[in-house]
Design a protein around this motif. Sequence first.
Motif, PDB file in Angstrom:
ATOM      1  N   THR A 134      21.130  13.941   4.363  1.00  0.00           N
ATOM      2  CA  THR A 134      19.728  13.543   4.257  1.00  0.00           C
ATOM      3  C   THR A 134      19.315  13.417   2.796  1.00  0.00           C
ATOM      4  O   THR A 134      19.618  14.274   1.980  1.00  0.00           O
ATOM      5  N   THR A 135      18.615  12.351   2.506  1.00  0.00           N
ATOM      6  CA  THR A 135      18.197  12.037   1.138  1.00  0.00           C
ATOM      7  C   THR A 135      16.707  11.727   1.130  1.00  0.00           C
ATOM      8  O   THR A 135      16.182  11.155   2.089  1.00  0.00           O
ATOM      9  N   THR A 136      16.025  12.101   0.066  1.00  0.00           N
ATOM     10  CA  THR A 136      14.622  11.725  -0.108  1.00  0.00           C
ATOM     11  C   THR A 136      14.576  10.381  -0.830  1.00  0.00           C
ATOM     12  O   THR A 136      15.146  10.228  -1.907  1.00  0.00           O
ATOM     13  N   TRP A 137      13.870   9.416  -0.227  1.00  0.00           N
ATOM     14  CA  TRP A 137      13.774   8.065  -0.771  1.00  0.00           C
ATOM     15  C   TRP A 137      12.348   7.792  -1.225  1.00  0.00           C
ATOM     16  O   TRP A 137      11.386   8.134  -0.528  1.00  0.00           O
ATOM     17  N   VAL A 138      12.226   7.162  -2.374  1.00  0.00           N
ATOM     18  CA  VAL A 138      10.911   6.810  -2.930  1.00  0.00           C
ATOM     19  C   VAL A 138      10.830   5.291  -3.072  1.00  0.00           C
ATOM     20  O   VAL A 138      11.714   4.681  -3.677  1.00  0.00           O
ATOM     21  N   PRO A 139       9.796   4.653  -2.512  1.00  0.00           N
ATOM     22  CA  PRO A 139       9.625   3.198  -2.664  1.00  0.00           C
ATOM     23  C   PRO A 139       9.087   2.873  -4.050  1.00  0.00           C
ATOM     24  O   PRO A 139       7.924   3.122  -4.348  1.00  0.00           O
TER      25      PRO A 139
ATOM     26  N   ILE B  28       9.942  -7.325   0.535  1.00  0.00           N
ATOM     27  CA  ILE B  28      10.940  -6.268   0.663  1.00  0.00           C
ATOM     28  C   ILE B  28      10.673  -5.190  -0.371  1.00  0.00           C
ATOM     29  O   ILE B  28      10.056  -5.445  -1.410  1.00  0.00           O
ATOM     30  N   ILE B  29      11.142  -3.996  -0.056  1.00  0.00           N
ATOM     31  CA  ILE B  29      10.835  -2.820  -0.860  1.00  0.00           C
ATOM     32  C   ILE B  29      12.119  -2.188  -1.370  1.00  0.00           C
ATOM     33  O   ILE B  29      13.101  -2.054  -0.629  1.00  0.00           O
ATOM     34  N   ALA B  30      12.109  -1.808  -2.647  1.00  0.00           N
ATOM     35  CA  ALA B  30      13.250  -1.126  -3.257  1.00  0.00           C
ATOM     36  C   ALA B  30      13.062   0.382  -3.108  1.00  0.00           C
ATOM     37  O   ALA B  30      12.065   0.946  -3.550  1.00  0.00           O
ATOM     38  N   LEU B  31      14.039   1.028  -2.468  1.00  0.00           N
ATOM     39  CA  LEU B  31      14.020   2.475  -2.300  1.00  0.00           C
ATOM     40  C   LEU B  31      14.982   3.111  -3.296  1.00  0.00           C
ATOM     41  O   LEU B  31      16.135   2.697  -3.410  1.00  0.00           O
ATOM     42  N   ALA B  32      14.512   4.134  -3.990  1.00  0.00           N
ATOM     43  CA  ALA B  32      15.363   4.875  -4.924  1.00  0.00           C
ATOM     44  C   ALA B  32      15.609   6.268  -4.371  1.00  0.00           C
ATOM     45  O   ALA B  32      14.666   6.945  -3.924  1.00  0.00           O
TER      46      ALA B  32
ATOM     47  N   HIS C 197       0.822  -1.203   0.000  1.00  0.00           N
ATOM     48  CA  HIS C 197       0.000   0.000   0.000  1.00  0.00           C
ATOM     49  C   HIS C 197       0.860   1.258   0.000  1.00  0.00           C
ATOM     50  O   HIS C 197       0.410   2.322  -0.423  1.00  0.00           O
ATOM     51  N   HIS C 198       2.095   1.161   0.466  1.00  0.00           N
ATOM     52  CA  HIS C 198       2.955   2.328   0.581  1.00  0.00           C
ATOM     53  C   HIS C 198       3.838   2.561  -0.639  1.00  0.00           C
ATOM     54  O   HIS C 198       4.588   3.541  -0.669  1.00  0.00           O
ATOM     55  N   LEU C 199       3.798   1.697  -1.628  1.00  0.00           N
ATOM     56  CA  LEU C 199       4.635   1.901  -2.804  1.00  0.00           C
ATOM     57  C   LEU C 199       4.175   3.134  -3.579  1.00  0.00           C
ATOM     58  O   LEU C 199       2.996   3.451  -3.621  1.00  0.00           O
ATOM     59  N   SER C 200       5.129   3.824  -4.185  1.00  0.00           N
ATOM     60  CA  SER C 200       4.840   5.027  -4.969  1.00  0.00           C
ATOM     61  C   SER C 200       4.390   4.648  -6.364  1.00  0.00           C
ATOM     62  O   SER C 200       5.163   4.070  -7.145  1.00  0.00           O
TER      63      SER C 200
END
Length: 231
Positions: free
Chosen positions: A115-120, A168-172, A41-44
């Motif tokens: 600090t970095t912004t991460w997107v799933p 598991i979730i891939a963060l970019a 549900h949290h994936l972008s």
Amino acid sequence: MRFKAKLSLATLAILTAAPMTTYASSVHTKWEQFKAGRAFHHLSEDGQHALVDIIQARKALAAGNTEAAIPFLYDAQKRLVAASKAATKFDAAENQLQPAPQRPVSPSHTPLTGTTTWVPVGGEFIATETFSPEKKAAVATANGQLNAGQPDKAAQTLQLVGADADFIIALAPLAQTQGAVNRATVFTEGKQTAEAIAALDQIPDSLVFVSENFAESALPQSGKTPTKSSH
């Protein structure tokens, strides 16, 4: 199970097993029936679309078709801008992340500072070593069904075998991904195919994979911020 540490854009195609708009409502209903629901549900959605565009652009470039790659790159740029404005992202230093041991970072990965912004941008089911060959095969089948846009079938597959597979979730990293796409676009427009491919190939190297639980604690919907592991 053993996994290759080096991530290719072909691997990224597997990780885009995500809910596109046409079947998101069906996914929402079924996903709550097993463990992956909360993370899924949290994936972008925009991040996932951008990744698909990136994969398609690289395929076109590899085939020598620079004109076909340009629309995909333009769309990826737009999608990443949209992802930057959505709630499905969070800010953290990379050393605050808790990488999933099942998917180590690429050997070419360069850790980010600050600090970095991460997107799933994607995810997959992971079978454990204790699973029988039949259950491991079922997990592989479920991942394939996700890739084909068949979340209901994936849910049914895991329920039938009773496999409690991890998700598991891939963060970019958003800025780095945008930079790679922008460079690839400039190179593609200039007919510099090799340079464009090299820019896109930096994207899988930048990914960090995390567990479902960590993603839940990190994303703003939970009201929490990520913290360093005490381990």
